[in-house]
Motif scaffolding. Structure first.
Motif, short mmCIF file in Angstrom:
data_model
loop_
_atom_site.label_atom_id
_atom_site.label_comp_id
_atom_site.label_asym_id
_atom_site.label_seq_id
_atom_site.Cartn_x
_atom_site.Cartn_y
_atom_site.Cartn_z
N ILE A 143 8.37 16.70 3.65
CA ILE A 143 8.49 17.71 2.81
C ILE A 143 7.20 18.31 2.81
O ILE A 143 6.98 19.65 3.03
N ARG A 144 5.94 17.53 2.76
CA ARG A 144 4.65 18.04 2.71
C ARG A 144 4.35 18.79 4.07
O ARG A 144 3.31 19.80 4.06
N ILE A 178 4.09 5.90 2.32
CA ILE A 178 4.31 7.52 2.31
C ILE A 178 4.26 7.87 3.64
O ILE A 178 4.85 8.57 4.11
N ARG A 179 2.94 7.54 4.29
CA ARG A 179 2.58 8.30 5.33
C ARG A 179 3.30 7.60 6.56
O ARG A 179 3.65 8.48 7.45
N ASN A 204 0.89 -1.06 0.12
CA ASN A 204 0.14 0.04 0.19
C ASN A 204 1.06 1.03 -0.10
O ASN A 204 1.44 1.57 0.95
N ILE A 205 1.01 1.80 -1.10
CA ILE A 205 2.28 2.82 -1.28
C ILE A 205 1.99 4.06 -0.68
O ILE A 205 2.44 4.70 0.01
N GLN A 206 0.61 4.33 -0.40
CA GLN A 206 0.20 5.48 0.38
C GLN A 206 0.57 5.27 1.74
O GLN A 206 1.05 6.47 2.49
N GLU A 207 0.40 4.09 2.29
CA GLU A 207 0.52 3.86 3.67
C GLU A 207 2.17 3.99 3.85
O GLU A 207 2.78 4.33 4.99
N THR A 218 10.43 8.12 1.81
CA THR A 218 10.71 8.57 2.87
C THR A 218 10.51 9.98 3.13
O THR A 218 10.07 10.45 4.29
N HIS A 219 10.90 10.81 2.24
CA HIS A 219 10.97 12.45 2.43
C HIS A 219 9.67 13.04 1.89
O HIS A 219 9.46 14.00 2.35
#
Lengths: 136, 118
Positions: B69-70, A98-99, A93-96, B64-65
């Motif tokens: 950043i946001r 990122i989070r 889950n790429i969104q997770e 990771t970043h």
């Protein structure tokens, strides 16, 4: 069959990719399949170097490519490091990711998406990973 | 891999030249970390015009970043991505979660909108 041994140093990943590219070029494998196999092999070797062999350049991985024209390509990665416990199938889950700022799992997922089959087994003290891609 | 970094109107343009794998991603990570640390609002353009390969380790640097950043009301826009690099973004679904533009000019426009919204 093409075969080559590399020490477990991440610096060797570019040579590993070049070896796979050159071997596949000899058989005129089309660009899309070649790039998928290069990525899958890079991910598999990076995992093996980092997690099974802790980037110890006194240890080695052996890469071999077996091509049956118009049928399949099998890339075998053999090492004698720690045997990894890996899931048969991975979802991400790429969104997770990122989070949480989490990187894990993406390499295994890419490997899974780039080839048709991943076979892993342990034999005579060696870890063997085979990446298979159908050509027909 | 080499990394060229330029600053234009408070936007940092990071241009990796070559391939990003588990070895070379360390340099990229250091470059992006420095920008995130040193700028109040990090506005970054990743110029992919000379990026010929990326593995999960390179993607991991952005993953990771991105949130830090946001959180600092900045953003990162990916411009000029080559087909083979864009493909990796799309397999992972990252192309749906970040801004990707055809060129640097468009990327600057997107970041100017982010700046104006603060």
């Amino acid at each position: 069959m093409s075969k080559k041994v590399f020490s477990c140093d991440l610096k060797n990943l570019s040579d590993i990719r070049a070896f796979v590219a050159d071997s596949l070029n000899e058989y005129g494998i089309r660009t899309e399949i070649r790039e998928q196999l290069i990525l899958a092999t890079d991910e598999a070797c990076a995992n093996t170097i980092i997690h099974s062999n802790h980037c110890c350049n006194q240890r080695f991985i052996e890469l071999s490519l077996d091509i049956i024209p118009e049928q399949k390509i099998a890339i075998q990665i053999t090492d004698a490091g720690k045997t990894p416990e890996l899931p048969n199938e991975i979802q991400i889950n790429i969104q997770e990711n990122i989070r949480c700022g989490k990187r894990g799992g993406m390499g295994l997922y890419l490997m899974q998406e780039m080839v048709d089959q991943i076979i892993r087994f342990h034999e005579s003290g060696k870890n063997i990973t085979i990446l298979e891609k159908r050509l027909n | 891999m080499n990394i060229r970094t330029t600053l234009e109107n408070n936007i940092v343009i990071i241009k990796p030249i070559g391939e990003i794998d588990a070895y070379s991603s360390i340099d990229l990570d250091n470059t992006v970390s420095d920008v995130v640390k040193n700028y109040e609002h990090p506005y970054i353009i990743l110029d992919g015009s000379e990026l010929t390969y990326i593995s999960s380790a390179g993607i991991g640097v952005f993953i990771t970043h991105l949130e830090p950043i946001r959180k600092k009301k900045g953003d990162i826009v990916f411009a000029n991505l080559r087909k083979e690099v864009h493909y990796v973004f799309s397999v992972l679904g990252l192309d749906k979660l970040v801004t990707i533009t055809e060129n640097i000019w468009e990327a600057k426009e997107k970041l100017n909108h982010v700046k104006e919204s603060i």
